[in-house]
Design an enzyme around this catalytic site. Structure first.
Site, PDB file in Angstrom:
ATOM      1  N   ASP A  48      19.596  49.249  95.611  1.00 12.93           N
ATOM      2  CA  ASP A  48      19.596  47.793  95.651  1.00 12.93           C
ATOM      3  C   ASP A  48      20.691  47.204  94.788  1.00 12.93           C
ATOM      4  O   ASP A  48      21.508  47.912  94.221  1.00 12.93           O
ATOM      5  CB  ASP A  48      18.217  47.189  95.390  1.00 12.93           C
ATOM      6  CG  ASP A  48      17.497  47.843  94.260  1.00 12.93           C
ATOM      7  OD1 ASP A  48      18.102  47.945  93.191  1.00 12.93           O
ATOM      8  OD2 ASP A  48      16.341  48.264  94.466  1.00 12.93           O
ATOM      9  N   LYS A  51      17.795  43.014  97.619  1.00 12.71           N
ATOM     10  CA  LYS A  51      16.905  42.588  96.548  1.00 12.71           C
ATOM     11  C   LYS A  51      17.646  41.720  95.569  1.00 12.71           C
ATOM     12  O   LYS A  51      18.025  42.137  94.501  1.00 12.71           O
ATOM     13  CB  LYS A  51      16.347  43.791  95.768  1.00 12.71           C
ATOM     14  CG  LYS A  51      15.187  44.428  96.423  1.00 12.71           C
ATOM     15  CD  LYS A  51      14.009  44.292  95.511  1.00 12.71           C
ATOM     16  CE  LYS A  51      12.851  44.971  96.148  1.00 12.71           C
ATOM     17  NZ  LYS A  51      12.294  45.973  95.314  1.00 12.71           N
ATOM     18  N   MET A  96      14.392  38.922  84.375  1.00 17.22           N
ATOM     19  CA  MET A  96      14.410  37.919  85.446  1.00 17.22           C
ATOM     20  C   MET A  96      14.105  36.537  84.894  1.00 17.22           C
ATOM     21  O   MET A  96      13.369  35.762  85.484  1.00 17.22           O
ATOM     22  CB  MET A  96      13.374  38.275  86.525  1.00 17.22           C
ATOM     23  CG  MET A  96      13.638  39.617  87.167  1.00 17.22           C
ATOM     24  SD  MET A  96      12.279  40.205  88.194  1.00 17.22           S
ATOM     25  CE  MET A  96      11.175  40.914  86.984  1.00 17.22           C
TER      26      MET A  96
HETATM   27  N1  SAH Z   1      13.804  48.130  86.817  1.00 25.29           N
HETATM   28  C1  SAH Z   1      14.766  47.335  86.095  1.00 25.29           C
HETATM   29  C2  SAH Z   1      14.419  45.863  86.088  1.00 25.29           C
HETATM   30  C3  SAH Z   1      14.434  45.220  87.429  1.00 25.29           C
HETATM   31  S1  SAH Z   1      14.055  43.507  87.346  1.00 25.29           S
HETATM   32  C4  SAH Z   1      14.917  47.890  84.680  1.00 25.29           C
HETATM   33  O1  SAH Z   1      14.144  48.724  84.253  1.00 25.29           O
HETATM   34  O2  SAH Z   1      15.859  47.464  84.003  1.00 25.29           O
HETATM   35  C5  SAH Z   1      15.668  42.795  87.336  1.00 25.29           C
HETATM   36  C6  SAH Z   1      15.994  42.242  85.973  1.00 25.29           C
HETATM   37  O3  SAH Z   1      16.394  43.258  85.086  1.00 25.29           O
HETATM   38  C7  SAH Z   1      17.150  41.284  85.969  1.00 25.29           C
HETATM   39  O4  SAH Z   1      16.763  40.003  86.383  1.00 25.29           O
HETATM   40  C8  SAH Z   1      17.540  41.305  84.527  1.00 25.29           C
HETATM   41  O5  SAH Z   1      16.666  40.530  83.748  1.00 25.29           O
HETATM   42  C9  SAH Z   1      17.293  42.749  84.143  1.00 25.29           C
HETATM   43  N2  SAH Z   1      18.507  43.548  84.171  1.00 25.29           N
HETATM   44  C10 SAH Z   1      18.708  44.663  84.886  1.00 25.29           C
HETATM   45  N3  SAH Z   1      19.933  45.182  84.637  1.00 25.29           N
HETATM   46  C11 SAH Z   1      20.508  44.366  83.723  1.00 25.29           C
HETATM   47  C12 SAH Z   1      21.773  44.354  83.072  1.00 25.29           C
HETATM   48  N4  SAH Z   1      22.692  45.286  83.301  1.00 25.29           N
HETATM   49  N5  SAH Z   1      22.027  43.358  82.197  1.00 25.29           N
HETATM   50  C13 SAH Z   1      21.120  42.406  81.964  1.00 25.29           C
HETATM   51  N6  SAH Z   1      19.921  42.379  82.550  1.00 25.29           N
HETATM   52  C14 SAH Z   1      19.615  43.329  83.418  1.00 25.29           C
END
Ligand code: SAH
Length: 465
Positions: free
Chosen positions: A250, A272, A386
């Site tokens: 995604d 997504k 998020m």
């Molecule tokens: N499974 C993922 C989270 C998915 S929800 C994890 O464990 O990180 C998606 C959210 O993750 C985004 O809206 C943001 O808040 C955060 N996120 C994911 N990658 C990021 C990054 N490189 N920098 C900042 N926030 C990030």
């Protein structure tokens, strides 16, 4: 590409080598190993070279170079210290359409020799197309140290049983899977430990027991791709990525991570984005089941960790229901990745004794529906995933519930990636500061006293607003 890498069969073919010194000797050794018959031309020749030419079934001509010596040769090499002679050989060969190499002089070459890691029958050749030989040698020394010396024996052992396996397993993908197992298993370990006879017996047994149906059963790997920097992948994630036939990824998965998939793997974007799913969740679930049922190794690659706000549980549900084998590989979740790359410890003996991961996406009737009263524990760091769109609501909700408006707060966008941006403020003013910075998704919010350590521990990238 400036050159096409190929492997050339030169056994029993005549190769002209002009030059009789050490450099010519080095090239002669290589050519003779590949089975060439040498025609050596040089007024003076070191004795070892004469012997080598004889061994190759060739001839030594104690003369100066003359064009007729090119008659009937497959390749020509010039390794003299006389620039004019080297040039003459090159031009004469090219005029006759004979591939030619002049040692250390790329403009006079129509082909060049790569650096080689020799684990015969496994050969790895590395070339920088003459642009940076030092870089090619550096890579070679890395690979040399990675590949145990007995790798060649392993490749030879596998080669010796190829035919037998082909008879036992007509299905080509079953055979590929069989060898993948062998190369990672005890047969390989025995060979590398020098116990070749036992390894051979074990391999014969494995071929005897090989079962196409079992080998081609599909599997699903639910893999955490981390927050962006490919260096943060786990070894297992990398291994499975290189094994998978198909990768469903995604938006959060960075291009650098995707590049690590097997070259011939099919990459499927399933989207997504906030409120814009390319494929609805249940279709993604069905795809996983469908591909695995076709016998494919399916890698479901998700940003961060699959079990942290990743719907990993939901996706497994259908896989479990269909009775498909699966495994789950953790990834560095955004909170951990962003905190580390921003230099904000999530816990700290003096500042934070616990940390809480919260979704900022839980809306009901357009309102952010979160249990604000639970977020008042002193010394607890809050991390909002998020949360960018709801940041004003988060800030207001926490302050209204009683959290100090002066609490340090940070927004990290594109954490761990080259364009990482960090905005530092307070619980009260972060929404305005973040809006002014016009951050690029994804963004993460960290609230708590630990954010105050940022100026001290910040180390990655430049972007502070
Ligand atoms: N499974 C993922 C989270 C998915 S929800 C994890 O464990 O990180 C998606 C959210 O993750 C985004 O809206 C943001 O808040 C955060 N996120 C994911 N990658 C990021 C990054 N490189 N920098 C900042 N926030 C990030």
């Amino acid at each position: 590409m400036d050159y096409l890498p190929v492997s050339w069969r030169i056994k029993d073919q005549t190769v002209l080598l002009v030059g009789g010194g050490e450099i010519a000797l080095r090239k002669a050794r290589l050519l003779v190993r590949a089975g060439a018959r040498l025609r050596l031309v040089s007024p003076e020749v070191v004795p070892e070279l004469v012997a080598l030419v004889e061994e190759s079934g060739g001839e030594t001509l104690h003369q100066r170079f003359a064009e007729t010596q090119l008659d009937g040769v497959l390749l020509a090499l010039a390794a003299t210290d006389d620039e004019a002679v080297n040039r003459h050989v090159s031009e004469a060969a090219q005029a006759r359409g004979i591939p030619v190499n002049v040692v250390d002089n790329p403009p006079l070459c129509t082909f060049i020799f790569p650096a080689i890691v020799d684990r015969y029958p496994l050969l790895i050749s590395i070339t920088s197309g003459g642009a940076a030989p030092v870089a090619a040698r550096w890579v070679r020394s890395r690979i040399e140290s990675m590949l145990p010396a007995r790798w060649g024996q392993l490749a030879a052992l596998m080669g010796s049983r190829r035919q037998r396996l082909a008879e036992k397993l007509p299905n080509i993908s079953a055979r590929r899977l069989f060898w993948e197992k062998i190369i990672d298993g005890p047969v390989a370990e025995k060979t590398l430990a020098g116990q070749t006879t036992q390894a051979g017996d074990m391999l014969d047994q494995a071929i005897e027991d090989a079962d196409a149906e079992r080998l081609t059963q599909g599997e699903v790997y639910l893999v955490g791709a981390g927050p962006g920097d490919p260096d943060l992948l786990t070894f297992r994630a990398l291994r499975l990525l290189q094994k998978a036939d198909i990768v469903l990824y995604d938006r959060l998965v960075s291009p650098g991570v995707l590049e690590l998939a097997r070259r011939d793997a099919e990459l499927v974007y399933v989207g997504k984005k906030r409120s814009e799913h390319v494929l609805p969740q249940d279709q993604i679930n069905q795809l996983l089941v469908r591909y695995a049922s076709e016998g494919k190794k399916v890698c479901r690659l998700k940003g961060g960790d699959p079990f942290i706000f990743g719907r990993g549980g939901e996706e497994l549900e259908s896989v479990v229901a269909a009775g498909i084998n699966f495994q789950v590989v953790p990834g560095v979740t955004a909170a951990a990745g962003c905190a580390a790359y921003a230099g904000i410890p999530l816990t700290h003996r003096d500042h934070a004794q616990s940390v809480r991961f919260v979704t900022g996406h839980r809306k009901e009737n357009g309102e952010l529906n979160l249990p604000w009263k639970d977020f008042l524990t002193p010394g607890e760091t809050l991390v909002f995933y998020m949360g960018l769109v709801s940041l004003p609501d988060i800030s207001a909700g926490l302050i209204l519930a009683g959290r100090d408006p002066a609490t340090p707060a940070a927004m990290i966008s594109q954490g761990t990636q080259a364009d990482q941006q960090v905005v530092i403020g307070t619980l009260e003013n972060l929404p305005a500061q973040a809006a002014a910075a016009q951050p690029v998704a994804p963004t993460l919010i960290i609230i708590g006293d630990v954010v105050g350590l940022y100026p001290r521990y910040s180390w990655f990238g430049a972007g502070t607003a």
